[in-house]
Design an enzyme around this catalytic site. Structure first.
Site, short mmCIF file in Angstrom:
data_model
loop_
_atom_site.label_atom_id
_atom_site.label_comp_id
_atom_site.label_asym_id
_atom_site.label_seq_id
_atom_site.Cartn_x
_atom_site.Cartn_y
_atom_site.Cartn_z
N SER A 10 0.81 -1.13 0.09
CA SER A 10 0.06 -0.12 0.12
C SER A 10 0.94 1.33 0.06
O SER A 10 1.53 1.58 0.67
CB SER A 10 -0.88 0.04 1.23
OG SER A 10 -1.37 1.32 1.50
N HIS A 35 -1.33 -1.53 -4.11
CA HIS A 35 -2.79 -1.07 -3.48
C HIS A 35 -2.80 0.39 -3.45
O HIS A 35 -1.81 0.99 -2.72
CB HIS A 35 -2.69 -1.61 -2.21
CG HIS A 35 -4.22 -1.42 -1.45
ND1 HIS A 35 -5.08 -2.36 -1.74
CD2 HIS A 35 -4.59 -0.65 -0.53
CE1 HIS A 35 -6.23 -2.06 -0.94
NE2 HIS A 35 -5.65 -0.96 -0.17
N ASP A 37 -4.84 3.44 -1.56
CA ASP A 37 -5.84 3.84 -0.65
C ASP A 37 -6.50 5.23 -1.07
O ASP A 37 -5.52 6.25 -0.92
CB ASP A 37 -5.49 3.76 0.79
CG ASP A 37 -5.05 2.37 1.27
OD1 ASP A 37 -6.10 1.61 1.40
OD2 ASP A 37 -3.87 2.18 1.59
N MET A 39 -8.79 8.09 -0.01
CA MET A 39 -9.72 8.63 1.04
C MET A 39 -10.06 10.20 0.79
O MET A 39 -9.11 10.66 0.08
CB MET A 39 -8.84 8.68 2.18
CG MET A 39 -8.05 7.26 2.66
SD MET A 39 -7.20 7.39 4.25
CE MET A 39 -6.46 5.66 3.95
N HIS A 68 -8.90 1.10 -3.35
CA HIS A 68 -9.68 0.97 -2.46
C HIS A 68 -10.43 2.20 -2.17
O HIS A 68 -9.54 2.97 -1.44
CB HIS A 68 -9.01 0.42 -0.98
CG HIS A 68 -9.72 0.23 0.29
ND1 HIS A 68 -9.23 0.22 1.43
CD2 HIS A 68 -11.19 0.46 0.40
CE1 HIS A 68 -10.16 0.19 2.44
NE2 HIS A 68 -11.38 0.41 1.64
N MET A 70 -12.23 4.63 -0.35
CA MET A 70 -12.82 5.24 0.93
C MET A 70 -13.39 6.40 0.94
O MET A 70 -13.11 7.25 1.61
CB MET A 70 -11.94 4.80 2.14
CG MET A 70 -11.50 3.51 2.48
SD MET A 70 -9.92 3.62 3.49
CE MET A 70 -8.61 3.48 2.37
N MET A 139 -11.16 -5.22 6.22
CA MET A 139 -10.45 -4.43 7.18
C MET A 139 -9.95 -5.09 8.30
O MET A 139 -10.89 -5.37 9.10
CB MET A 139 -11.07 -3.15 7.16
CG MET A 139 -11.39 -2.33 5.89
SD MET A 139 -9.85 -1.99 4.98
CE MET A 139 -8.77 -0.95 6.03
N ASP A 178 -6.40 -5.90 4.81
CA ASP A 178 -5.91 -4.92 4.83
C ASP A 178 -5.85 -4.15 6.33
O ASP A 178 -6.86 -3.83 6.82
CB ASP A 178 -6.48 -3.88 3.97
CG ASP A 178 -5.70 -2.31 3.83
OD1 ASP A 178 -4.74 -2.31 4.50
OD2 ASP A 178 -6.46 -1.53 2.98
#
Length: 225
Positions: A10, A35, A37, A39, A68, A70, A139, A178
Site C-alpha cells: 500500500s 494497493h 488507498d 480517502m 480501495h 474509502m 479491514m 488490509d
C-alpha cells in the site's frame, strides 16, 4: 483459491515525494499488486490521493492497480478510476446507494469488483452481493490511517466469509485483507484462507522494501526464511 497468495504493498505508507521510485522498489521484491488507498476526508478522517496521481503512477509500472475507495458516493468517481488504469476497484457498501449496479458497472469495463467490510461490519451484509463480486476486502484495522495494529478477531471474520462462500457456491472469490499485516502474523492470516495481503508500513517503512516484500511472500506461502 486458497493457493493464491499475492502481496499488495500500500503506497499509503510510501514516501509521497518519490512514489514512482517506491513502486519500483517493491516491484523488484516481487510485489504482485499496488494497493491504492483513496480517502476523501468524509468517509474516513483522512485525505490521500486522487485520480491525477493514479494516472501519473500508471506510467511507472505494469503491476495491477487495486483501488480501495474509502469515499462517499463512489459511483460518481469509479468511471474516472477505471479510465486512470485501475485493474481492481473496491468500495464500501454503506457509502453507495446501489451496490449491485456499481459492481455490474465495474465488471462491465473489464475491471475486478470488490466490496469492503469494516471491522464492525458483519459478514452477513454480503449475503446478496456475494453472488456478483470478484473479491472481498476485509479491514483488519479501522480504515483511515496506516500503521495501525492488526485486530485479532478479523481471523474469525475470514472464517465466516469462507463459510458464506461455500454456502453460496462462490469459492472462486478472492479474500483480501488490509491492516497491520507484517512478517510476524502473515503466515497465520494466510492459513485462515486469505489470498491478497495489503501491507503498508511493514514494507515501505522497512530498511529494504524489496526484501520486506520477498519475506512476506515467503511467509504467506508458509516458507521459513
Amino acid at each position: 483459491m486458497d493457493s493464491v497468495k499475492l502481496i499488495a504493498p500500500s503506497i499509503l505508507s510510501a514516501d509521497f515525494s518519490k512514489l514512482g521510485e517506491e513502486i519500483k522498489s517493491v516491484e523488484k521484491g516481487g510485489a504482485d499488486i499496488i494497493h491504492l488507498d483513496i480517502m476523501d476526508g468524509r468517509y474516513v478522517p483522512n485525505i490521500t490521493i486522487g485520480i491525477p496521481v493514479v494516472e501519473s503512477l500508471r506510467n511507472t509500472t505494469d503491476l495491477p492497480f487495486d483501488a480501495h475507495l474509502m469515499i462517499v458516493e463512489p459511483e460518481k468517481y469509479v468511471p474516472d478510476f477505471i479510465k486512470a488504469g485501475c485493474d481492481m476497484i473496491s468500495f464500501h457498501m454503506d457509502a453507495c446507494i446501489h451496490s449491485h449496479r456499481l459492481v455490474d458497472y465495474i465488471k462491465s469495463h473489464g475491471v475486478k469488483a470488490g466490496v469492503v467490510l469494516n471491522p464492525a461490519t458483519p459478514v452477513n451484509t454480503l449475503e446478496e452481493i456475494i453472488h456478483f463480486v470478484d473479491y472481498v476486502l476485509i479491514m483488519s484495522v479501522n480504515p483511515g490511517f496506516g500503521g495501525q495494529k492488526f485486530i485479532p478477531q478479523t481471523l474469525e471474520k475470514v472464517k465466516k466469509l469462507k463459510i458464506l462462500m461455500e454456502e453460496t457456491g462462490r469459492t472462486d472469490i478472492l479474500i483480501e485483507i488490509d491492516g497491520g499485516i507484517k512478517e510476524s502474523n502473515i503466515a497465520e492470516v494466510s492459513a485462515a484462507g486469505v489470498n491478497i495481503f495489503v501491507a503498508g508500513s511493514s514494507v515501505f517503512k522497512a530498511e529494504d522494501p524489496a526484501e520486506a516484500v520477498r519475506k512476506l511472500k515467503q511467509k504467506a506461502k508458509f516458507v521459513e526464511v
